[in-house]
Design a protein around this motif. Structure first.
Motif, PDB file in Angstrom:
ATOM      1  N   LEU A 210      -1.542  -1.470 -10.103  1.00  0.00           N
ATOM      2  CA  LEU A 210      -1.171  -0.115 -10.486  1.00  0.00           C
ATOM      3  C   LEU A 210       0.036   0.419  -9.714  1.00  0.00           C
ATOM      4  O   LEU A 210       0.554   1.479 -10.043  1.00  0.00           O
ATOM      5  CB  LEU A 210      -2.368   0.825 -10.283  1.00  0.00           C
ATOM      6  N   ILE A 211       0.455  -0.317  -8.668  1.00  0.00           N
ATOM      7  CA  ILE A 211       1.545   0.160  -7.813  1.00  0.00           C
ATOM      8  C   ILE A 211       2.671  -0.883  -7.792  1.00  0.00           C
ATOM      9  O   ILE A 211       2.452  -2.021  -7.355  1.00  0.00           O
ATOM     10  CB  ILE A 211       1.049   0.420  -6.375  1.00  0.00           C
ATOM     11  N   PRO A 212       3.887  -0.527  -8.212  1.00  0.00           N
ATOM     12  CA  PRO A 212       5.008  -1.477  -8.174  1.00  0.00           C
ATOM     13  C   PRO A 212       5.495  -1.719  -6.745  1.00  0.00           C
ATOM     14  O   PRO A 212       5.282  -0.891  -5.852  1.00  0.00           O
ATOM     15  CB  PRO A 212       6.087  -0.791  -9.014  1.00  0.00           C
ATOM     16  N   ASN A 213       6.169  -2.859  -6.554  1.00  0.00           N
ATOM     17  CA  ASN A 213       6.630  -3.251  -5.214  1.00  0.00           C
ATOM     18  C   ASN A 213       7.549  -2.218  -4.572  1.00  0.00           C
ATOM     19  O   ASN A 213       7.516  -2.009  -3.353  1.00  0.00           O
ATOM     20  CB  ASN A 213       7.359  -4.595  -5.289  1.00  0.00           C
ATOM     21  N   GLU A 214       8.401  -1.559  -5.380  1.00  0.00           N
ATOM     22  CA  GLU A 214       9.339  -0.608  -4.786  1.00  0.00           C
ATOM     23  C   GLU A 214       8.610   0.583  -4.150  1.00  0.00           C
ATOM     24  O   GLU A 214       9.078   1.118  -3.137  1.00  0.00           O
ATOM     25  CB  GLU A 214      10.350  -0.108  -5.829  1.00  0.00           C
ATOM     26  N   GLU A 235       0.454  -7.141   4.787  1.00  0.00           N
ATOM     27  CA  GLU A 235      -0.388  -8.300   4.439  1.00  0.00           C
ATOM     28  C   GLU A 235      -0.408  -8.515   2.927  1.00  0.00           C
ATOM     29  O   GLU A 235      -0.364  -9.645   2.450  1.00  0.00           O
ATOM     30  CB  GLU A 235      -1.812  -8.083   4.951  1.00  0.00           C
ATOM     31  N   TYR A 236      -0.477  -7.426   2.178  1.00  0.00           N
ATOM     32  CA  TYR A 236      -0.484  -7.544   0.713  1.00  0.00           C
ATOM     33  C   TYR A 236       0.799  -8.184   0.219  1.00  0.00           C
ATOM     34  O   TYR A 236       0.766  -9.118  -0.610  1.00  0.00           O
ATOM     35  CB  TYR A 236      -0.679  -6.178   0.062  1.00  0.00           C
ATOM     36  N   LEU A 237       1.944  -7.704   0.709  1.00  0.00           N
ATOM     37  CA  LEU A 237       3.236  -8.243   0.252  1.00  0.00           C
ATOM     38  C   LEU A 237       3.390  -9.709   0.674  1.00  0.00           C
ATOM     39  O   LEU A 237       3.929 -10.539  -0.062  1.00  0.00           O
ATOM     40  CB  LEU A 237       4.383  -7.405   0.825  1.00  0.00           C
ATOM     41  N   LYS A 238       2.886 -10.028   1.870  1.00  0.00           N
ATOM     42  CA  LYS A 238       3.013 -11.395   2.381  1.00  0.00           C
ATOM     43  C   LYS A 238       2.226 -12.371   1.490  1.00  0.00           C
ATOM     44  O   LYS A 238       2.747 -13.414   1.081  1.00  0.00           O
ATOM     45  CB  LYS A 238       2.504 -11.477   3.829  1.00  0.00           C
ATOM     46  N   TYR A 239       0.983 -11.997   1.147  1.00  0.00           N
ATOM     47  CA  TYR A 239       0.165 -12.908   0.340  1.00  0.00           C
ATOM     48  C   TYR A 239       0.606 -12.912  -1.117  1.00  0.00           C
ATOM     49  O   TYR A 239       0.395 -13.895  -1.836  1.00  0.00           O
ATOM     50  CB  TYR A 239      -1.310 -12.531   0.453  1.00  0.00           C
ATOM     51  N   LYS A 240       1.233 -11.815  -1.553  1.00  0.00           N
ATOM     52  CA  LYS A 240       1.711 -11.772  -2.939  1.00  0.00           C
ATOM     53  C   LYS A 240       2.864 -12.754  -3.143  1.00  0.00           C
ATOM     54  O   LYS A 240       3.009 -13.322  -4.221  1.00  0.00           O
ATOM     55  CB  LYS A 240       2.158 -10.348  -3.292  1.00  0.00           C
ATOM     56  N   LYS A 241       3.645 -12.936  -2.086  1.00  0.00           N
ATOM     57  CA  LYS A 241       4.755 -13.893  -2.181  1.00  0.00           C
ATOM     58  C   LYS A 241       4.228 -15.316  -2.228  1.00  0.00           C
ATOM     59  O   LYS A 241       4.767 -16.185  -2.848  1.00  0.00           O
ATOM     60  CB  LYS A 241       5.694 -13.724  -0.988  1.00  0.00           C
TER      61      LYS A 241
END
Length: 241
Positions: A210-214, A235-241
């Motif tokens: 529901l929330i975009p990366n920007e 942590e979310y951005l790290k695992y999303k990559k």
């Protein structure tokens, strides 16, 4: 047999047809008349009163009020409010409650009073849940709350009040922040930047896409964000990559 939904959505002529045949019972004591008619229609008194009270054509049918045992429309509506606020899925089933929300969602007059009625109704239900931890009530409560948001029954003030209660166990029980976000009553970005929305609630928003990366990156630069929240976002951005 007449169903709850039929009374709730009936046109004027249909209600006149249903209730005029009871004119001969007007000698019965007022308090008993609605009970006798309900029984004959194979409805609970609470169902008949509530269905009539939330049918928008009833205020134009003052001639049926004495037949039902009411001296005024206000008396009927006060009784409707009493049942709606205080009954917890006994005299009014979950299906009855959901039907009411579907029926009133496009009626501005009803939508004006629903926040008041809902605050009181939810207080009744939540107090019972705190006292009993009844799983059946909890399941029905969850279904009702989803309907309240999906049908846009509530106003912004009601939603803001719920979002401000960050320590509410009921908000966590319902996953309410996610439900509010999905209903689009308030923009997702607005909710995501609130400090009253907990990191774990924001994690659920992220997991639902529901929330975009920007917005995540913008929140990481926000000085008001807590260390715990920033850690979760990294942590979310790290695992999303």
């Amino acid at each position: 047999m007449t169903t709850f939904n039929e009374i709730l959505t009936a046109a004027e002529e249909d209600l006149v047809r249903i209730f005029y045949r009871y004119r001969g019972q007007q000698e019965t004591h007022n308090a008993s008349r609605i009970c006798l008619i309900s029984r004959d229609l194979q409805l609970r008194t609470a169902q008949l009163v509530t269905a009539l009270g939330f049918n928008p054509v009833v205020p134009r049918l003052v001639e049926i009020l004495p037949i039902l045992g009411y001296d005024s429309l206000d008396t009927l509506l006060a009784e409707r409010n009493e049942y709606f606020i205080n009954d917890i899925y006994k005299k009014l089933s979950l299906d009855n409650i959901l039907a009411i929300y579907t029926a009133v969602k496009d009626n501005d007059e009803f939508l004006q009073i629903m926040p008041y009625l809902l605050k009181n109704r939810l207080h009744t239900i939540e107090s019972r849940i705190e006292a009993t931890v009844n799983s059946l009530i909890i399941d029905k409560y969850k279904a009702e709350m989803r309907a309240i948001y999906s049908e846009h029954i509530v106003d912004i003030e009601f939603v803001e009040e719920r979002l401000d209660q960050k320590d509410s166990g009921f908000r966590a029980l319902l996953n309410e922040v996610t439900i509010i976000t999905e209903s689009r009553i308030i923009p997702a970005g607005d909710i995501f930047f609130r400090n009253t929305v907990l990191p774990e609630e924001k994690r659920k928003l992220l997991n639902r896409g529901l929330i975009p990366n920007e917005l995540i990156e913008a929140r990481l630069e926000d000085e008001s964000a807590s260390t715990e929240e920033k850690h979760m976002l990294y942590e979310y951005l790290k695992y999303k990559k």
